[in-house]
Design a protein around this motif. Structure first.
Motif, PDB file in Angstrom:
ATOM      1  N   ALA A  23       0.753  -1.210  -0.097  1.00 15.46           N
ATOM      2  CA  ALA A  23       0.166  -0.063  -0.115  1.00 15.46           C
ATOM      3  C   ALA A  23       0.784   1.325   0.080  1.00 15.46           C
ATOM      4  O   ALA A  23       0.549   2.097  -0.716  1.00 15.46           O
ATOM      5  CB  ALA A  23      -1.090   0.150   1.188  1.00 15.46           C
ATOM      6  N   ARG A  24       2.139   1.169   0.594  1.00 13.37           N
ATOM      7  CA  ARG A  24       2.724   2.220   0.628  1.00 13.37           C
ATOM      8  C   ARG A  24       3.762   2.599  -0.617  1.00 13.37           C
ATOM      9  O   ARG A  24       4.449   3.639  -0.980  1.00 13.37           O
ATOM     10  CB  ARG A  24       4.066   2.292   2.007  1.00 13.37           C
ATOM     11  CG  ARG A  24       3.525   2.595   3.108  1.00 13.37           C
ATOM     12  CD  ARG A  24       4.334   2.526   4.432  1.00 13.37           C
ATOM     13  NE  ARG A  24       5.557   3.714   3.948  1.00 13.37           N
ATOM     14  CZ  ARG A  24       6.855   3.408   4.281  1.00 13.37           C
ATOM     15  NH1 ARG A  24       7.225   2.278   5.009  1.00 13.37           N
ATOM     16  NH2 ARG A  24       7.785   4.289   4.002  1.00 13.37           N
ATOM     17  N   VAL A  25       3.793   1.202  -1.200  1.00 12.11           N
ATOM     18  CA  VAL A  25       4.831   1.261  -2.485  1.00 12.11           C
ATOM     19  C   VAL A  25       3.867   0.638  -3.642  1.00 12.11           C
ATOM     20  O   VAL A  25       3.744  -0.594  -3.847  1.00 12.11           O
ATOM     21  CB  VAL A  25       6.087   0.184  -2.324  1.00 12.11           C
ATOM     22  CG1 VAL A  25       6.824   0.381  -3.349  1.00 12.11           C
ATOM     23  CG2 VAL A  25       6.708   0.861  -1.011  1.00 12.11           C
ATOM     24  N   GLY A  26       3.089   1.592  -4.271  1.00 17.28           N
ATOM     25  CA  GLY A  26       2.199   1.302  -5.354  1.00 17.28           C
ATOM     26  C   GLY A  26       2.949   0.912  -6.424  1.00 17.28           C
ATOM     27  O   GLY A  26       4.091   1.193  -6.560  1.00 17.28           O
ATOM     28  N   MET A  27       2.371   0.113  -7.343  1.00 16.50           N
ATOM     29  CA  MET A  27       2.913  -0.399  -8.745  1.00 16.50           C
ATOM     30  C   MET A  27       1.979  -0.192  -9.908  1.00 16.50           C
ATOM     31  O   MET A  27       0.731  -0.345  -9.783  1.00 16.50           O
ATOM     32  CB  MET A  27       3.169  -1.816  -8.453  1.00 16.50           C
ATOM     33  CG  MET A  27       4.242  -2.396  -9.541  1.00 16.50           C
ATOM     34  SD  MET A  27       5.217  -3.511  -9.111  1.00 16.50           S
ATOM     35  CE  MET A  27       6.407  -3.870 -10.455  1.00 16.50           C
ATOM     36  N   VAL A  28       2.666   0.221 -10.958  1.00 16.55           N
ATOM     37  CA  VAL A  28       1.743   0.157 -12.293  1.00 16.55           C
ATOM     38  C   VAL A  28       2.523  -0.669 -13.244  1.00 16.55           C
ATOM     39  O   VAL A  28       3.935  -0.642 -13.296  1.00 16.55           O
ATOM     40  CB  VAL A  28       1.797   1.659 -12.732  1.00 16.55           C
ATOM     41  CG1 VAL A  28       1.005   1.862 -14.208  1.00 16.55           C
ATOM     42  CG2 VAL A  28       1.098   2.502 -11.672  1.00 16.55           C
ATOM     43  N   PHE A  29       1.704  -1.159 -13.888  1.00 13.06           N
ATOM     44  CA  PHE A  29       2.463  -2.593 -14.775  1.00 13.06           C
ATOM     45  C   PHE A  29       2.464  -2.076 -16.390  1.00 13.06           C
ATOM     46  O   PHE A  29       1.848  -1.013 -16.572  1.00 13.06           O
ATOM     47  CB  PHE A  29       1.724  -3.747 -14.771  1.00 13.06           C
ATOM     48  CG  PHE A  29       1.744  -4.270 -13.204  1.00 13.06           C
ATOM     49  CD1 PHE A  29       2.792  -5.333 -12.858  1.00 13.06           C
ATOM     50  CD2 PHE A  29       0.720  -4.081 -12.232  1.00 13.06           C
ATOM     51  CE1 PHE A  29       2.919  -5.665 -11.591  1.00 13.06           C
ATOM     52  CE2 PHE A  29       0.900  -4.446 -10.898  1.00 13.06           C
ATOM     53  CZ  PHE A  29       1.982  -5.487 -10.677  1.00 13.06           C
ATOM     54  N   GLN A  30       3.082  -2.998 -16.864  1.00 15.19           N
ATOM     55  CA  GLN A  30       3.158  -2.777 -18.396  1.00 15.19           C
ATOM     56  C   GLN A  30       1.948  -2.541 -19.153  1.00 15.19           C
ATOM     57  O   GLN A  30       1.648  -1.667 -19.943  1.00 15.19           O
ATOM     58  CB  GLN A  30       4.014  -3.766 -18.936  1.00 15.19           C
ATOM     59  CG  GLN A  30       4.411  -3.765 -20.288  1.00 15.19           C
ATOM     60  CD  GLN A  30       5.552  -4.860 -20.922  1.00 15.19           C
ATOM     61  OE1 GLN A  30       6.041  -5.757 -20.159  1.00 15.19           O
ATOM     62  NE2 GLN A  30       5.976  -4.577 -22.111  1.00 15.19           N
ATOM     63  N   LYS A  31       1.006  -3.444 -19.065  1.00 15.40           N
ATOM     64  CA  LYS A  31      -0.167  -3.795 -19.666  1.00 15.40           C
ATOM     65  C   LYS A  31      -1.418  -2.956 -18.476  1.00 15.40           C
ATOM     66  O   LYS A  31      -1.072  -3.584 -17.511  1.00 15.40           O
ATOM     67  CB  LYS A  31      -0.689  -5.210 -19.750  1.00 15.40           C
ATOM     68  CG  LYS A  31      -1.347  -5.308 -21.116  1.00 15.40           C
ATOM     69  CD  LYS A  31      -1.439  -6.802 -21.513  1.00 15.40           C
ATOM     70  CE  LYS A  31      -2.558  -6.837 -22.356  1.00 15.40           C
ATOM     71  NZ  LYS A  31      -3.822  -7.129 -21.402  1.00 15.40           N
ATOM     72  N   PRO A  32      -2.107  -2.254 -18.918  1.00 15.11           N
ATOM     73  CA  PRO A  32      -3.077  -1.694 -18.210  1.00 15.11           C
ATOM     74  C   PRO A  32      -4.008  -2.841 -17.457  1.00 15.11           C
ATOM     75  O   PRO A  32      -4.307  -3.509 -18.220  1.00 15.11           O
ATOM     76  CB  PRO A  32      -3.676  -0.582 -18.713  1.00 15.11           C
ATOM     77  CG  PRO A  32      -2.912  -0.508 -20.076  1.00 15.11           C
ATOM     78  CD  PRO A  32      -2.099  -1.388 -20.308  1.00 15.11           C
ATOM     79  N   ASN A  33      -4.012  -2.973 -16.035  1.00 18.30           N
ATOM     80  CA  ASN A  33      -5.009  -3.865 -15.709  1.00 18.30           C
ATOM     81  C   ASN A  33      -6.018  -3.723 -14.698  1.00 18.30           C
ATOM     82  O   ASN A  33      -5.970  -4.082 -13.602  1.00 18.30           O
ATOM     83  CB  ASN A  33      -4.132  -5.040 -15.099  1.00 18.30           C
ATOM     84  CG  ASN A  33      -3.149  -4.599 -13.857  1.00 18.30           C
ATOM     85  OD1 ASN A  33      -3.208  -3.244 -13.980  1.00 18.30           O
ATOM     86  ND2 ASN A  33      -2.207  -5.181 -13.063  1.00 18.30           N
ATOM     87  N   PRO A  34      -6.839  -2.776 -15.056  1.00 14.60           N
ATOM     88  CA  PRO A  34      -7.851  -2.393 -14.315  1.00 14.60           C
ATOM     89  C   PRO A  34      -8.728  -3.759 -13.983  1.00 14.60           C
ATOM     90  O   PRO A  34      -8.888  -4.516 -14.590  1.00 14.60           O
ATOM     91  CB  PRO A  34      -8.740  -1.460 -14.968  1.00 14.60           C
ATOM     92  CG  PRO A  34      -8.564  -1.715 -16.725  1.00 14.60           C
ATOM     93  CD  PRO A  34      -7.028  -2.524 -16.593  1.00 14.60           C
ATOM     94  N   PHE A  35      -9.312  -3.577 -12.609  1.00 17.83           N
ATOM     95  CA  PHE A  35     -10.326  -4.598 -12.052  1.00 17.83           C
ATOM     96  C   PHE A  35     -11.466  -4.643 -13.094  1.00 17.83           C
ATOM     97  O   PHE A  35     -11.950  -3.658 -13.592  1.00 17.83           O
ATOM     98  CB  PHE A  35     -10.766  -4.354 -10.760  1.00 17.83           C
ATOM     99  CG  PHE A  35      -9.730  -4.332  -9.857  1.00 17.83           C
ATOM    100  CD1 PHE A  35      -8.693  -5.178  -9.802  1.00 17.83           C
ATOM    101  CD2 PHE A  35      -9.448  -3.307  -8.754  1.00 17.83           C
ATOM    102  CE1 PHE A  35      -7.403  -5.117  -8.991  1.00 17.83           C
ATOM    103  CE2 PHE A  35      -8.294  -3.185  -7.930  1.00 17.83           C
ATOM    104  CZ  PHE A  35      -7.415  -4.066  -7.992  1.00 17.83           C
TER     105      PHE A  35
END
Lengths: 238, 286
Positions: B119-131
Motif C-alpha cells: 500500500a505504501r509502495v504502489g505499482m503500475v504495470f506494463q499492460k493496463p490491468n484495471p479490475f
C-alpha cells in the motif's frame, strides 16, 4: 569504437565525419591559396580563391542539414550526440575560416600598388599565414584521430600567432607614421594580419569542440591571450 | 550530493548563539531534505532457484525524484524493481538476499506485512490491468480494504482526488459507474495510476508503463509522472531511452544482473562514465 547495431546509423555518422574532413581539406586549400595570392600578389589566384569559397558554404549547409536530420530521426545519445553537435559547431568555424581566407584574397587584389617596405611586411604576413595553416592542419588531424590532447596543443599554441600579430601590427603603425603614402597598403595588410589572427582563434574553437567531442567536458580554463593590439595606442611626439 | 557536511555544520553551530544555531540547524535539515534518500538498497541479490538474476546491487534512491532503470532485456532491472515492494515474494522459487530500507526500515524484516508495504509502495504495470469493475470501484477498492475510508462522501472525495491527480477526472466524471475495462488503453493506464495513488503511497513503481500506449497517451502519462514527483518517489523501468531521458532526474543502468552505473540523467545521456552504458545507450551492444 564498436560499430552500431543499426548499420545505416553508422553510415550516417561516418558520412558526417567524412564531410567535415572534406570541408577541412577545402578550407586548408583556400587559406593556403589566399596567403599565396598575397605573397605573390597574384590576382588570378585571388579571384579563383574568392569564387571557390562558395563550395565551403555549400558544405556547411549540407553538414548542418545532415546533423539536424540525424538528431531528429535517430535521437543520438552520448558520443553520437556529441558527434552531431561537434559537426555543426566545427562546420561553422570552418565556414568562418573560409570567409576570412576569401577576405584575404580580396585584399591581395588591391596590393598591386606597393611601396618599398611591402616585401618585408609581406614576409611577416607569410610567416603568420604558415603558422595559421599549421594550426588548422593540426586541429583537423586531431579531429580525424579524435585526440583531445593534440587538440589542446593547438589551443595553447595560438599564443604564437597572437604574438606575431602584435609585432606585425606595431611594424605597420611605424610605417604609416613615417610615410603617410603607405597608409592605404598598410591598412589592407593590417586587415590581412587580423584575418589570420582570427583564423587562429577559430582553430582554437575547433580544438575546444574536439575536446568536448572526446571527453564530454567543455574546456573551462581561460586560454592564454597574446593579442594586446586592442590596447595599443600611438603616442604622439615619441 | 549533500550540500552541507554535517560535522562541519555542527561545528559551526557550537560557535553561534542559540538563535543563530537554531536557524542554521533548520537550514541544514532543509538542505538535506532536498537530497534525502527514500530507498536504500544494499547488496541485493536475487535467485530464481539456482539461477542468480541479480548480483549485489547497492543503490540509494532519492525522495521525490524520478529514478529510471534502463538496460537490455533480462538485465535484472524489473527483478530489482519488484524487490522494492516484495512482489518477488509471490514467485515460488525466488529468494532475495541483502537489505532494502525504506525511510531507514528494512522491508525484508519478518515483522513487515507485505500487504501494508504494497500500500505504501504502489505499482503500475506494463499492460493496463484495471479490475473488471466500475471506474469508481477500481479506485475505491484499495482504500476500502485498507480501511482508509468508508463508503460515502469520504470515499467519493478520494475517488475524485485520485482521478484528478491522475489527470483522468475530466474524461470520466460522467461515467464513473461504467466498467474500467471500457476505457482506452491510455485512460486505463491512468486509471491504474489513480488506483495506485488512492491509498496514499510514498513510492510508485512503474514497470514499462507506456509500452502499450500510443504517443499521445504516453505524453499524458509522462506529464503525469512529472506532476506526481512533487509528492511521490517514482521508480520507472523503461526500454525507451528517450523516455528515461525525458522523465527522470537520475538513471541507473543494469547489465547482466549487475548495476553498472547510477548518475544524474543529463550526465548519463550526454557523457556516461562506463563504456558499457555508452555502448547500450548509443545502440552498439553486440
Amino acid at each position: 569504437m564498436t560499430q552500431h547495431t543499426v548499420k545505416s546509423f553508422q553510415e550516417e555518422l561516418d558520412t558526417l565525419a567524412a564531410n567535415i574532413a572534406q570541408m577541412g581539406g577545402l578550407t586548408e586549400a583556400q587559406l593556403s591559396a589566399a596567403i599565396e595570392a598575397v605573397v605573390r600578389r597574384d590576382t588570378q589566384l585571388a579571384e579563383r580563391t574568392i569564387r571557390e569559397d562558395q563550395r565551403i558554404d555549400a558544405l556547411e549547409a549540407e553538414i548542418e542539414a545532415h546533423a539536424i536530420r540525424m538528431i531528429a530521426l535517430r535521437q543520438p545519445m552520448a558520443t553520437d550526440l556529441r558527434e552531431a553537435i561537434a559537426a555543426i559547431k566545427i562546420s561553422i568555424d570552418l565556414e568562418r575560416i573560409g570567409d576570412l581566407a576569401k577576405n584575404i584574397a580580396k585584399r591581395a587584389m588591391v596590393l598591386q600598388n606597393d611601396f618599398e617596405g611591402t616585401n618585408r611586411l609581406i614576409q611577416g604576413i607569410s610567416r603568420m599565414g604558415r603558422l595559421a595553416q599549421r594550426q588548422l592542419k593540426h586541429v583537423l588531424d586531431a579531429y580525424s584521430s579524435r585526440e583531445a590532447q593534440a587538440a589542446m596543443e593547438v589551443w595553447r599554441d595560438d599564443e604564437e600567432i597572437d604574438a606575431m600579430y602584435n609585432s606585425v601590427f606595431r611594424e605597420l603603425l611605424t610605417y604609416m607614421m613615417e610615410d603617410p603614402r603607405t597608409i592605404g597598403v598598410s591598412t589592407h595588410l593590417l586587415f590581412v594580419a587580423k584575418n589570420i589572427e582570427r583564423i587562429g582563434d577559430h582553430a582554437t574553437n575547433i580544438a575546444e569542440t574536439i575536446s568536448y567531442l572526446v571527453t564530454g567536458e567543455w574546456v573551462s580554463d581561460e586560454r592564454p591571450k597574446g593579442d594586446t593590439t586592442s590596447t595599443t595606442a600611438v603616442k604622439s611626439g615619441s | 550530493m549533500t550540500t552541507l557536511d554535517t560535522t562541519e555544520a555542527s561545528g559551526m553551530i557550537m560557535n553561534k548563539t542559540a538563535e543563530e544555531a537554531g536557524a542554521l540547524a533548520k537550514a541544514v535539515s532543509t538542505a538535506k531534505a532536498g537530497h534525502e534518500t527514500k530507498i536504500a538498497a544494499s547488496k541485493v541479490s536475487v535467485f530464481y532457484g539456482d539461477k542468480q538474476a541479480l548480483f549485489d546491487v547497492s543503490i540509494d534512491i532519492p525522495a521525490r525524484q524520478v529514478m529510471a532503470f534502463i538496460g537490455p532485456s533480462g538485465c535484472g532491472k524489473s527483478t530489482f524493481l519488484r524487490c522494492i515492494n516484495r512482489m518477488n515474494d509471490t514467485i515460488d522459487n525466488c529468494s532475495v538476499k541483502g537489505t532494502i530500507e525504506i525511510d531507514g526500515a528494512n522491508i525484508y524484516d519478518p515483522k513487515i506485512d507485505p500487504v501494508l508495504l504494497r500500500a505504501r509502495v504502489g505499482m503500475v504495470f506494463q499492460k493496463p490491468n484495471p479490475f473488471p469493475k466500475s471506474i469508481y470501484d477500481n479506485i475505491a477498492y484499495g482504500p476500502r480494504i485498507h480501511g482508509v475510508a468508508k463508503a460515502g462522501s469520504a470515499m467519493d472525495e478520494i475517488v475524485e482526488r485520485s482521478l484528478q491527480r491522475a489527470a483522468l477526472w475530466n474524461e470520466v466524471k460522467d461515467r464513473l459507474d461504467q466498467p474500467g475495462t471500457g476505457l482506452s488503453g491510455g485512460q486505463q493506464q491512468r486509471l491504474c495510476i489513480a488506483r495506485a495513488i488512492a491509498v496514499n503511497p510514498d513510492i510508485i513503481l512503474m514497470d514499462e508503463p507506456c509500452s502499450a500506449l500510443d504517443p499521445i497517451a504516453t505524453a499524458k502519462v509522462e506529464e503525469l509522472i512529472d506532476e506526481l514527483r512533487a509528492q511521490y518517489t517514482i521508480v520507472i523501468v523503461t526500454h525507451s531511452m528517450q523516455q528515461a531521458a525525458r522523465v527522470s532526474q537520475k538513471a541507473a543502468f543494469f547489465h547482466l544482473g549487475n548495476l553498472i552505473e547510477v548518475d544524474e540523467t543529463d550526465k548519463m545521456f550526454t557523457n556516461p562514465s562506463d563504456q558499457r552504458t555508452q555502448d547500450y545507450i548509443t545502440g552498439r551492444f553486440g
